[in-house]
Design a protein around this motif. Structure first.
Motif, PDB file in Angstrom:
ATOM      1  N   THR A   1       0.839  -1.211   0.000  1.00 26.15           N
ATOM      2  CA  THR A   1       0.000   0.000   0.000  1.00 26.15           C
ATOM      3  C   THR A   1       0.872   1.260   0.000  1.00 26.15           C
ATOM      4  O   THR A   1       0.623   2.203  -0.746  1.00 26.15           O
TER       5      THR A   1
ATOM      6  N   SER B   1      -4.539   5.381  -1.663  1.00 30.14           N
ATOM      7  CA  SER B   1      -5.263   4.580  -0.681  1.00 30.14           C
ATOM      8  C   SER B   1      -5.915   5.445   0.385  1.00 30.14           C
ATOM      9  O   SER B   1      -6.805   4.994   1.100  1.00 30.14           O
TER      10      SER B   1
ATOM     11  N   GLY C   1      -9.649   4.983  -3.378  1.00 32.97           N
ATOM     12  CA  GLY C   1      -8.973   4.145  -4.355  1.00 32.97           C
ATOM     13  C   GLY C   1      -7.824   3.378  -3.752  1.00 32.97           C
ATOM     14  O   GLY C   1      -7.859   2.975  -2.596  1.00 32.97           O
ATOM     15  N   GLY C   2      -6.789   3.201  -4.558  1.00 37.39           N
ATOM     16  CA  GLY C   2      -5.599   2.520  -4.068  1.00 37.39           C
ATOM     17  C   GLY C   2      -4.957   1.662  -5.133  1.00 37.39           C
ATOM     18  O   GLY C   2      -5.530   1.455  -6.204  1.00 37.39           O
TER      19      GLY C   2
ATOM     20  N   VAL D   1      -2.565  -1.927  -6.202  1.00 37.00           N
ATOM     21  CA  VAL D   1      -2.312  -3.330  -5.889  1.00 37.00           C
ATOM     22  C   VAL D   1      -1.326  -3.853  -6.931  1.00 37.00           C
ATOM     23  O   VAL D   1      -1.401  -3.467  -8.099  1.00 37.00           O
TER      24      VAL D   1
ATOM     25  N   SER E   1      -9.548   3.191 -13.808  1.00 35.48           N
ATOM     26  CA  SER E   1      -8.381   2.415 -13.391  1.00 35.48           C
ATOM     27  C   SER E   1      -7.200   2.695 -14.321  1.00 35.48           C
ATOM     28  O   SER E   1      -7.373   3.177 -15.445  1.00 35.48           O
TER      29      SER E   1
ATOM     30  N   ARG F   1     -12.027   3.519  -7.209  1.00 38.70           N
ATOM     31  CA  ARG F   1     -12.950   3.045  -6.169  1.00 38.70           C
ATOM     32  C   ARG F   1     -12.636   1.582  -5.902  1.00 38.70           C
ATOM     33  O   ARG F   1     -13.037   0.698  -6.628  1.00 38.70           O
ATOM     34  N   ARG F   2     -11.913   1.334  -4.804  1.00 37.11           N
ATOM     35  CA  ARG F   2     -11.504  -0.041  -4.514  1.00 37.11           C
ATOM     36  C   ARG F   2     -12.708  -0.934  -4.245  1.00 37.11           C
ATOM     37  O   ARG F   2     -12.664  -2.130  -4.478  1.00 37.11           O
ATOM     38  N   ARG F   3     -13.821  -0.322  -3.803  1.00 37.74           N
ATOM     39  CA  ARG F   3     -14.966  -1.182  -3.496  1.00 37.74           C
ATOM     40  C   ARG F   3     -15.500  -1.882  -4.734  1.00 37.74           C
ATOM     41  O   ARG F   3     -16.114  -2.946  -4.633  1.00 37.74           O
TER      42      ARG F   3
ATOM     43  N   THR G   1      -6.378  -4.006   4.656  1.00 37.13           N
ATOM     44  CA  THR G   1      -6.646  -4.377   3.274  1.00 37.13           C
ATOM     45  C   THR G   1      -6.383  -5.863   3.107  1.00 37.13           C
ATOM     46  O   THR G   1      -5.338  -6.352   3.520  1.00 37.13           O
TER      47      THR G   1
ATOM     48  N   TYR H   1      -5.736  -7.988   0.130  1.00 41.99           N
ATOM     49  CA  TYR H   1      -5.535  -7.816  -1.314  1.00 41.99           C
ATOM     50  C   TYR H   1      -6.080  -8.991  -2.137  1.00 41.99           C
ATOM     51  O   TYR H   1      -6.197  -8.882  -3.338  1.00 41.99           O
TER      52      TYR H   1
ATOM     53  N   TRP I   1      -8.726  -7.971  -4.325  1.00 39.13           N
ATOM     54  CA  TRP I   1      -8.381  -7.001  -5.375  1.00 39.13           C
ATOM     55  C   TRP I   1      -7.776  -7.719  -6.574  1.00 39.13           C
ATOM     56  O   TRP I   1      -7.204  -7.089  -7.462  1.00 39.13           O
TER      57      TRP I   1
END
Lengths: 530, 530
Positions: free
Chosen positions: A116, A134, A138-139, A141, A301, A323-325, A349, A351, A354
């Motif tokens: 992260t 993050s 968002g974030g 990976v 993305s 939007r990581r969700r 998190t 991952y 993800w």
């Protein structure tokens, strides 16, 4: 193998690797083994009793080396590079020592947390909008490859689209609507986008349609073409839900028109846009490229491979989402044996939600080591030096308009060139060029080139490509771009230097002259485009 | 970092890794950091100028180690192991030195060819039928994880089913039929199958249905239950196309009834059966387990992770298929820049068409090093030693029927146990047991146990699990198996030894007695099953 034996073996391995890197330029860049070479020289099965490291190690030089194509060779100018550096190797070494399945935070909190942190560092280095960090929604990976990243986001996009477009329905009615929509979903990408978008659509079980991207637009996707295909799909009853926009296509490093794409999204906000910057995204560490991220906040993305041009060992494909969700909604299933108080608390998190696989390697270590060993300045210098080498190479190619034509302007250390037939032939200088290339690099461009002229150039270019690679001093890639056969030369290797680029030019000149004199444009077989 | 600096850095790294392995037992097995610990102690971004290795390396012990859960710790008995061994590390080291994108044969023929050879070696070691060898129509490929392998084969199964079940149609009619069928496809797996089957169905865009697998069948899938669900799906208009059959489930290492499943397939030959032997498949290297492959020729694919129990570093998930063309039919897209004479000739394998990502690592090296360093005997010894440790542990658990119950017979070095409430309580010895376990390990089994008794046992077992892990001398996993809370103890770690297993038993006894005396079965919160 006990600790003492390992120390000895590892030192011997380190010595061999250093020697390999120090002398790699003396090896044949591309392997010349015949298919099936290895089975012939290996036994039918593993030994019953264990062997000593000395005996195993001997087989590396004897049996493996002949079958390697040396991607770190300074004369490896094919595809895009797969970087390997000493700090990257140290990262892989520690990663293997700290082996963990790492499917959730508790498996080893450092694996998750370092990932992260270093991906936030990278997002800022690349000038991505704050929404991709993050600290927001968002974030980032680390995925194994840009193609895997595309499958991941396409599945998230598909499920988001199905969920949101049926939100007004309930129960069986909704289920039926979703089932019907599945058959109508279509993923989009320009015809120049990497083939992994098409493959991702196969995996996600949706249709795929390619959007034309023409020579006149330097092979970048325009808003107009994007809009036309979207409208056409809707007319046919199809539902476009996803677009791959490219920052640096594979064939020519073309960049799609992000501003125009963002404009089209205003009318079609349900389409997920993924920016595939697998190779060229590395250039965003330099300020002079950062205007390319201007429209990124309109997209969902972004992915770039540190393992291509940013000095990190394969695999380090860095995927960022706004939007990581959306990833978690599509990919999370949590059985009891994967639950723990930390994951349940939402403070950490996991991952695994993800990505496609459950388990994962500690890939952040090598990214951390590389960033710290080179520093920001070191990363920028590598990009700038190799871009400069590409421009130098292109200028040399340009200095021989009797022999070569540049198909598109040099971009991101990639030069795409065609060989022109003898000047007495009508095909002379007939290779079509996009507008930008015409302006910057015009030399006797012939807009009314006959198709025979194109065929001549294609056949000649293909023969030159094959002759260059069979000489095996340098290794380059051939490509068919909308009917035009071209040679791609990439100068982005970690060991790239001016002397190698100059030598590559000499080889191309020698081979092109030789082939052209031999064949005179006659008796060549047609080029197949697939 | 130049060669001399790398030699020094690598030697320092090797020393640190050896010291880590030699003293790993002295560390706290599970990390106790708080979520977010790492961001607090790292800077906001990478340094502008590069740093020296000495300074980077210092941070490994100072900042990374506290955040590691030590999977190679002899007291790591949680989940399933993720093996790490010295020859495995050497494989990873060379693999990183030989970095290549390896998406086709020419990228480095040795990467492809060694993979084919060592997977054929492995297929024979595991007693897989000849149809799964590369010499026939099948073959093996190294995937990143068993979950990735399941997505891969499920996509192949989906496309094969859609293609074959609509083969009598043409053109638009076929397209419509395929679109309609997509909404009706259902992937199956027993309720004990790993969650990755459900996740794969999410990714492939199909439904998923779990098939009951009961205590009375030792949690293995029976033909009867498989057939019932297939019939039920067909009645509902759904089309079952895929089944995950487990050789060693995650919760209890149950083995599905392959013979009965094969029998059902006679009536439903269109269903693709994938055998998920992720962990327990390693045991097939020993003759005494090889009868488990008796029915394998009825199935389509098989996957086991050398990186779990077979001494190879993560990742090395070995997937075998009976018909490689089913993978290629589903996953191949070949643009011009990936074409070459070798791939076109059909003489070579391009593994990119056997997997989801395009690029891939040289994972066969570590498999080769491990097989040669241990030898077949060494691999067998590791399996047999750790199985024996599991049986020893189980017999110790059985020696305290006042405290513990074994939920299922010990299998593949896994013991699954429950804590029983005080004997004065009506819940005594009330944990339900499957038939096989009853016969082999019966001690005051109470078939008419009340549900209150089960609740008491669940609460107690969960409290003991949590107390054991918070003592942090050993690390185990809790699991809910069809309403029964249990503790899983795995003795398959590369560093597993009798003394650690004996100590684990002592800890469990101490904690169980302590918890049971404290709470007396009262005031505990209910266990949530998810």
């Amino acid at each position: 193998m006990d600790s003492a034996q390992f120390r000895k073996a590892a030192h011997a391995a380190i010595d061999e690797i250093i020697n390999y890197y120090d002398t790699i330029g003396e090896r044949r860049v591309v392997s010349e083994v015949e298919p099936g070479y290895l089975r012939k020289i290996l036994p039918d099965g593993p030994p019953q009793e264990g062997e000593k490291w000395e005996d195993i190690q001997k087989d590396i030089e004897a049996k493996i080396m002949p079958g390697l194509t040396h991607w770190q060779h300074p004369n490896f100018m094919a595809w895009f590079p797969a970087s390997s550096t000493y700090p990257g190797m140290l990262g892989e070494l520690y990663s293997s020592a700290f082996t963990t399945a790492a499917f959730n935070w508790l498996c080893s909190p450092a694996v998750t947390e370092l990932e992260t942190v270093v991906l936030d560092w990278l997002a800022k280095l690349l000038n991505l909008p704050a929404s991709f960090l993050s600290s927001g929604e968002g974030g980032g990976v680390v995925q194994g490859s840009a193609s895997e990243a595309i499958v991941t986001v396409m599945v998230a996009a598909r499920d988001k689209y199905l969920r949101e477009s049926t939100a007004h329905l309930e129960g069986a009615e909704r289920e039926i609507a979703i089932a019907e929509k599945r058959g109508r979903l279509v993923a989009l990408g320009s015809e120049m986008a990497h083939s992994s978008t098409q493959k991702a659509a196969l995996i996600a079980g949706t249709r795929f349609r390619a959007i034309p991207a023409g020579l006149e637009d330097n092979f970048g996707l325009t808003g107009k073409n994007f809009r036309e295909i979207v409208d056409q799909c809707l007319l046919e009853g199809l539902e476009p839900f996803y677009l791959t926009a490219s920052l640096g296509t594979t064939a020519t490093c073309a960049v799609d028109n992000f501003g125009e794409i963002a404009e089209v999204l205003r009318d079609h906000p349900a389409i997920w846009v993924h920016v595939d910057a697998a190779y060229a995204g590395a250039a965003l560490v330099c300020e002079e490229y950062q205007q390319l991220t201007h429209y990124m906040d309109n997209f969902d993305s972004f992915d770039m491979n540190m393992h291509k041009w940013l000095l990190t060992n394969f695999d380090a494909s860095c995927l960022f989402v706004k939007r990581r969700r959306h990833l978690i909604d599509a990919l999370s299933v949590t059985p009891s044996y994967l639950r723990n108080e930390f994951s349940d608390s939402g403070l950490v998190t996991d991952y695994r939600d993800w990505q496609i696989p459950l388990g994962r390697r500690f890939r952040a270590l090598k990214i951390w080591f590389v960033m710290r060993t080179y520093g920001v300045e070191g990363l920028k210098n590598h990009i700038r030096n190799t871009v400069k080498l590409g421009e130098l190479f292109c200028s040399m190619i340009q200095s021989r308009p009797d022999l070569f034509k540049v198909l598109t302007p040099p971009a991101f250390a990639l030069t795409v060139l065609c060989v022109v037939p003898h000047s007495k032939s009508p095909a002379s200088a007939s290779v079509p060029q996009p507008k930008a290339a015409r302006e910057a690099y015009s030399n006797s461009f012939t807009p009314d080139a006959t198709s025979q002229a194109l065929i001549d150039s294609n056949l000649l270019t293909k023969q030159v490509y094959e002759a260059v690679n069979s000489r095996a001093e340098i290794f380059v890639t051939g490509v068919v771009v909308k009917g035009t056969y071209a040679i791609r030369v990439v100068s982005a290797n970690p060991k790239a230097e001016e002397k190698y680029i100059r030598r590559a030019f000499e080889i191309l000149v020698e081979v092109a002259e030789e082939v052209r004199n031999q064949v005179g444009g006659k008796g060549m077989e047609p080029v197949r485009e697939t």
